[in-house]
Design a protein around this motif. Structure first.
Motif, PDB file in Angstrom:
ATOM      1  N   ARG A 172      47.634  43.407  37.698  1.00 42.06           N
ATOM      2  CA  ARG A 172      47.498  42.892  36.829  1.00 42.06           C
ATOM      3  C   ARG A 172      48.431  42.794  35.870  1.00 42.06           C
ATOM      4  O   ARG A 172      49.464  43.442  35.820  1.00 42.06           O
ATOM      5  CB  ARG A 172      46.126  43.643  35.969  1.00 42.06           C
ATOM      6  CG  ARG A 172      46.770  45.126  35.614  1.00 42.06           C
ATOM      7  CD  ARG A 172      45.655  45.898  34.970  1.00 42.06           C
ATOM      8  NE  ARG A 172      46.126  47.200  34.408  1.00 42.06           N
ATOM      9  CZ  ARG A 172      46.525  47.183  33.149  1.00 42.06           C
ATOM     10  NH1 ARG A 172      46.394  46.200  32.277  1.00 42.06           N
ATOM     11  NH2 ARG A 172      46.919  48.443  32.633  1.00 42.06           N
ATOM     12  N   ARG A 173      48.424  42.032  34.555  1.00 37.15           N
ATOM     13  CA  ARG A 173      49.129  41.835  33.604  1.00 37.15           C
ATOM     14  C   ARG A 173      48.674  41.264  32.483  1.00 37.15           C
ATOM     15  O   ARG A 173      47.527  40.893  32.556  1.00 37.15           O
ATOM     16  CB  ARG A 173      50.671  41.054  34.106  1.00 37.15           C
ATOM     17  CG  ARG A 173      50.199  39.602  34.184  1.00 37.15           C
ATOM     18  CD  ARG A 173      51.620  38.922  34.337  1.00 37.15           C
ATOM     19  NE  ARG A 173      51.411  37.467  34.409  1.00 37.15           N
ATOM     20  CZ  ARG A 173      52.321  36.463  34.248  1.00 37.15           C
ATOM     21  NH1 ARG A 173      53.299  36.645  34.080  1.00 37.15           N
ATOM     22  NH2 ARG A 173      51.835  35.256  34.282  1.00 37.15           N
ATOM     23  N   VAL A 174      49.331  41.042  31.334  1.00 36.66           N
ATOM     24  CA  VAL A 174      48.754  40.562  29.896  1.00 36.66           C
ATOM     25  C   VAL A 174      49.080  38.973  30.168  1.00 36.66           C
ATOM     26  O   VAL A 174      50.309  38.453  29.920  1.00 36.66           O
ATOM     27  CB  VAL A 174      49.333  41.026  28.578  1.00 36.66           C
ATOM     28  CG1 VAL A 174      48.595  40.279  27.577  1.00 36.66           C
ATOM     29  CG2 VAL A 174      49.125  42.504  28.822  1.00 36.66           C
ATOM     30  N   PRO A 175      47.957  37.843  30.360  1.00 42.92           N
ATOM     31  CA  PRO A 175      48.336  36.557  30.445  1.00 42.92           C
ATOM     32  C   PRO A 175      48.113  35.859  29.084  1.00 42.92           C
ATOM     33  O   PRO A 175      47.681  36.611  28.141  1.00 42.92           O
ATOM     34  CB  PRO A 175      47.152  35.924  31.257  1.00 42.92           C
ATOM     35  CG  PRO A 175      46.172  36.869  30.966  1.00 42.92           C
ATOM     36  CD  PRO A 175      46.733  38.487  30.748  1.00 42.92           C
ATOM     37  N   GLY A 176      48.794  34.776  28.705  1.00 39.35           N
ATOM     38  CA  GLY A 176      48.584  33.855  27.696  1.00 39.35           C
ATOM     39  C   GLY A 176      47.460  33.266  27.484  1.00 39.35           C
ATOM     40  O   GLY A 176      46.720  32.941  28.424  1.00 39.35           O
ATOM     41  N   PRO A 188      34.509  43.944  34.756  1.00 40.27           N
ATOM     42  CA  PRO A 188      33.691  45.080  35.286  1.00 40.27           C
ATOM     43  C   PRO A 188      33.556  46.341  34.372  1.00 40.27           C
ATOM     44  O   PRO A 188      34.494  46.388  33.445  1.00 40.27           O
ATOM     45  CB  PRO A 188      34.819  45.562  36.361  1.00 40.27           C
ATOM     46  CG  PRO A 188      35.912  45.117  36.053  1.00 40.27           C
ATOM     47  CD  PRO A 188      36.039  43.775  35.322  1.00 40.27           C
ATOM     48  N   SER A 189      32.509  46.692  34.438  1.00 41.96           N
ATOM     49  CA  SER A 189      32.156  47.849  33.362  1.00 41.96           C
ATOM     50  C   SER A 189      32.855  49.171  33.411  1.00 41.96           C
ATOM     51  O   SER A 189      33.250  49.672  32.476  1.00 41.96           O
ATOM     52  CB  SER A 189      30.660  48.166  33.274  1.00 41.96           C
ATOM     53  OG  SER A 189      30.383  48.478  34.426  1.00 41.96           O
ATOM     54  N   ALA A 190      33.089  49.419  34.593  1.00 41.21           N
ATOM     55  CA  ALA A 190      34.093  50.880  34.834  1.00 41.21           C
ATOM     56  C   ALA A 190      34.871  50.767  35.972  1.00 41.21           C
ATOM     57  O   ALA A 190      34.638  51.570  37.083  1.00 41.21           O
ATOM     58  CB  ALA A 190      33.172  51.883  34.776  1.00 41.21           C
ATOM     59  N   PRO A 191      36.032  50.099  35.778  1.00 41.09           N
ATOM     60  CA  PRO A 191      36.835  49.912  37.055  1.00 41.09           C
ATOM     61  C   PRO A 191      37.718  51.292  37.388  1.00 41.09           C
ATOM     62  O   PRO A 191      38.154  51.871  38.338  1.00 41.09           O
ATOM     63  CB  PRO A 191      37.835  48.842  36.705  1.00 41.09           C
ATOM     64  CG  PRO A 191      37.685  48.951  35.364  1.00 41.09           C
ATOM     65  CD  PRO A 191      36.301  49.154  34.826  1.00 41.09           C
ATOM     66  N   CYS A 208      32.057  48.049  39.676  1.00 40.90           N
ATOM     67  CA  CYS A 208      33.511  47.585  40.040  1.00 40.90           C
ATOM     68  C   CYS A 208      33.586  46.106  40.205  1.00 40.90           C
ATOM     69  O   CYS A 208      34.674  45.521  40.522  1.00 40.90           O
ATOM     70  CB  CYS A 208      33.651  48.065  41.305  1.00 40.90           C
ATOM     71  SG  CYS A 208      33.747  50.120  41.395  1.00 40.90           S
ATOM     72  N   VAL A 209      32.664  45.442  39.821  1.00 36.83           N
ATOM     73  CA  VAL A 209      32.541  44.185  39.988  1.00 36.83           C
ATOM     74  C   VAL A 209      32.491  43.334  38.478  1.00 36.83           C
ATOM     75  O   VAL A 209      31.897  43.745  37.712  1.00 36.83           O
ATOM     76  CB  VAL A 209      31.125  43.602  40.634  1.00 36.83           C
ATOM     77  CG1 VAL A 209      30.945  42.044  40.845  1.00 36.83           C
ATOM     78  CG2 VAL A 209      31.228  44.130  42.191  1.00 36.83           C
ATOM     79  N   GLY A 210      33.306  42.265  38.627  1.00 37.83           N
ATOM     80  CA  GLY A 210      33.455  41.355  37.447  1.00 37.83           C
ATOM     81  C   GLY A 210      33.278  39.728  37.897  1.00 37.83           C
ATOM     82  O   GLY A 210      33.100  39.547  38.995  1.00 37.83           O
ATOM     83  N   GLU A 221      46.849  35.018  39.548  1.00 41.21           N
ATOM     84  CA  GLU A 221      47.341  35.989  40.329  1.00 41.21           C
ATOM     85  C   GLU A 221      47.079  37.626  39.655  1.00 41.21           C
ATOM     86  O   GLU A 221      46.875  38.458  40.429  1.00 41.21           O
ATOM     87  CB  GLU A 221      48.923  35.995  40.392  1.00 41.21           C
ATOM     88  CG  GLU A 221      49.461  34.840  41.352  1.00 41.21           C
ATOM     89  CD  GLU A 221      50.873  34.864  41.492  1.00 41.21           C
ATOM     90  OE1 GLU A 221      51.632  35.075  42.400  1.00 41.21           O
ATOM     91  OE2 GLU A 221      51.751  34.670  40.447  1.00 41.21           O
ATOM     92  N   GLU A 222      47.000  37.431  38.454  1.00 39.08           N
ATOM     93  CA  GLU A 222      46.639  38.866  37.608  1.00 39.08           C
ATOM     94  C   GLU A 222      45.466  38.413  36.715  1.00 39.08           C
ATOM     95  O   GLU A 222      45.283  37.311  36.037  1.00 39.08           O
ATOM     96  CB  GLU A 222      47.663  39.142  37.000  1.00 39.08           C
ATOM     97  CG  GLU A 222      48.980  39.531  37.884  1.00 39.08           C
ATOM     98  CD  GLU A 222      50.198  39.053  37.453  1.00 39.08           C
ATOM     99  OE1 GLU A 222      51.319  39.304  37.865  1.00 39.08           O
ATOM    100  OE2 GLU A 222      50.175  38.579  36.282  1.00 39.08           O
ATOM    101  N   VAL A 223      44.567  39.476  36.752  1.00 34.84           N
ATOM    102  CA  VAL A 223      43.325  39.161  35.839  1.00 34.84           C
ATOM    103  C   VAL A 223      43.200  40.858  35.070  1.00 34.84           C
ATOM    104  O   VAL A 223      42.969  41.601  35.701  1.00 34.84           O
ATOM    105  CB  VAL A 223      42.134  39.007  36.214  1.00 34.84           C
ATOM    106  CG1 VAL A 223      40.896  38.935  35.146  1.00 34.84           C
ATOM    107  CG2 VAL A 223      42.123  37.646  36.867  1.00 34.84           C
ATOM    108  N   GLU A 224      43.629  40.794  33.753  1.00 33.43           N
ATOM    109  CA  GLU A 224      43.954  42.188  33.003  1.00 33.43           C
ATOM    110  C   GLU A 224      42.233  42.700  32.751  1.00 33.43           C
ATOM    111  O   GLU A 224      41.439  41.840  32.381  1.00 33.43           O
ATOM    112  CB  GLU A 224      44.460  42.034  31.681  1.00 33.43           C
ATOM    113  CG  GLU A 224      44.768  43.384  31.214  1.00 33.43           C
ATOM    114  CD  GLU A 224      45.431  43.062  29.596  1.00 33.43           C
ATOM    115  OE1 GLU A 224      46.101  44.063  29.290  1.00 33.43           O
ATOM    116  OE2 GLU A 224      45.794  42.004  29.247  1.00 33.43           O
ATOM    117  N   VAL A 225      42.180  43.786  32.567  1.00 31.50           N
ATOM    118  CA  VAL A 225      41.041  44.523  32.337  1.00 31.50           C
ATOM    119  C   VAL A 225      41.220  45.118  30.877  1.00 31.50           C
ATOM    120  O   VAL A 225      42.209  45.936  30.829  1.00 31.50           O
ATOM    121  CB  VAL A 225      40.534  46.005  33.272  1.00 31.50           C
ATOM    122  CG1 VAL A 225      39.306  46.740  32.782  1.00 31.50           C
ATOM    123  CG2 VAL A 225      40.322  45.332  34.710  1.00 31.50           C
TER     124      VAL A 225
END
Length: 291
Positions: free
Chosen positions: A6-10, A238-241, A187-189, A207-211
């Motif tokens: 993950r990372r922070v996308p724009g 997800p509610s509690a990864p 664990c599901v989004g 490639e990355e989806v931040e939580v």
């Protein structure tokens, strides 16, 4: 399972301006006369009341709608670029949060505002299942000291609906019941993508989806797709990864594992006030002095 970090996308947002115009007409009246119909000099006075002419009202400027319709009753979109089509699709499709939490996606129909178009546009509405897990090697210390663990996720298509729309009529698409169930795994989004043209390929997926990242005006997290054809999207995290194993299975009750970095809900865990480190005895403060 394919894992990616993950990372922070724009995110780019667009705003549709609205213009309002007002026309005002003002009427003035005026006059004066002496008592008993006589002038101040004693001679009978003539009527001194005069009425000014009303100024001509200012013409109301005509507002040009974003997508005006011609004599045929539609907006000519012949020769539109891919960017123009993508911008239009982003305007006419409302995601669940844009619909104030409704369990459906909507194609709005507002003549003049979004057409209707003379030529229909092909739109793909795709629902993606994201399975999150904590990276291998993450230990309890990273959670207990407030540092978020590294999350990995696997993405797979759950449902796809192809539309050929000109915004001539309103349409709705229901969310997949199993993917958006209230009791789904912590664990599901879920991710919705609205794309112009063909379905998304694996090379166009994020490639990355931040939580727990940055949110937009509607409370939606930002997602960085590798495609310019994506007109809109919406992520349901997800509610509690933090309780998930590397393969995306919950390993503990989310109530027993706080979100990394979150503040304690009980600010005063004891009967002492304000904190166990500093307290005062009310009886000592208000006790009568000893004679």
């Amino acid at each position: 399972m394919r894992y990616v970090p993950r990372r922070v996308p724009g995110r780019n947002d667009s705003v549709v301006p609205v213009v309002a115009a007002l026309a005002v007409a003002v009427l003035f009246t005026g006059g004066c006369s002496s008592a008993h119909g006589t002038s101040l000099s004693g001679d009978p006075s003539e009527s001194a009341t005069g009425v000014s002419e009303s100024p001509s009202p200012s013409p109301t400027p005509s507002l040009t709608p974003p997508y005006p319709t011609g004599a045929s009753g539609c907006h000519d979109n012949k020769g539109w670029t891919a960017e123009e089509s993508t911008d239009w699709v982003g305007l006419v499709v409302d995601t669940p949060k844009e619909n104030y939490g409704e369990d459906e996606l909507r194609v709005v129909s507002l003549p003049g505002y979004n057409g209707p178009l003379c030529r229909k546009i092909t739109v793909q509405v795709e629902f993606w299942k994201l399975v999150y897990g904590v990276a291998n090697g993450t230990d309890g210390e990273r959670l207990s000291n407030g540092m978020p663990p590294a999350y990995y996720f696997d993405i797979r298509r759950g449902k796809r609906v192809e539309l050929h729309t000109d915004a001539g009529v309103e349409r709705t698409i229901a969310l997949p019941t199993s993917l958006y169930a209230t009791d789904r795994s912590p664990c599901v989004g879920a991710l919705i993508s609205i794309t112009v043209g063909k379905p998304l390929t694996s090379k166009e997926l994020p490639e990355e989806v931040e939580v727990g990242g940055e949110k937009d005006l509607w409370g939606r997290a930002t997602v960085d797709f590798r495609s310019q054809r994506v007109a809109d999207y919406e992520l349901s995290e997800p509610s509690a990864p933090q309780v998930c194993s590397p393969d995306g299975k919950p390993t503990a009750d989310p109530a027993d594992v706080p979100i990394p970095g979150s503040q304690p809900t009980d600010l005063y865990p004891t009967d002492l006030y304000p904190t166990p480190d500093y307290s005062l005895d009310i009886d000592d403060v208000f006790r009568s002095p000893t004679p």
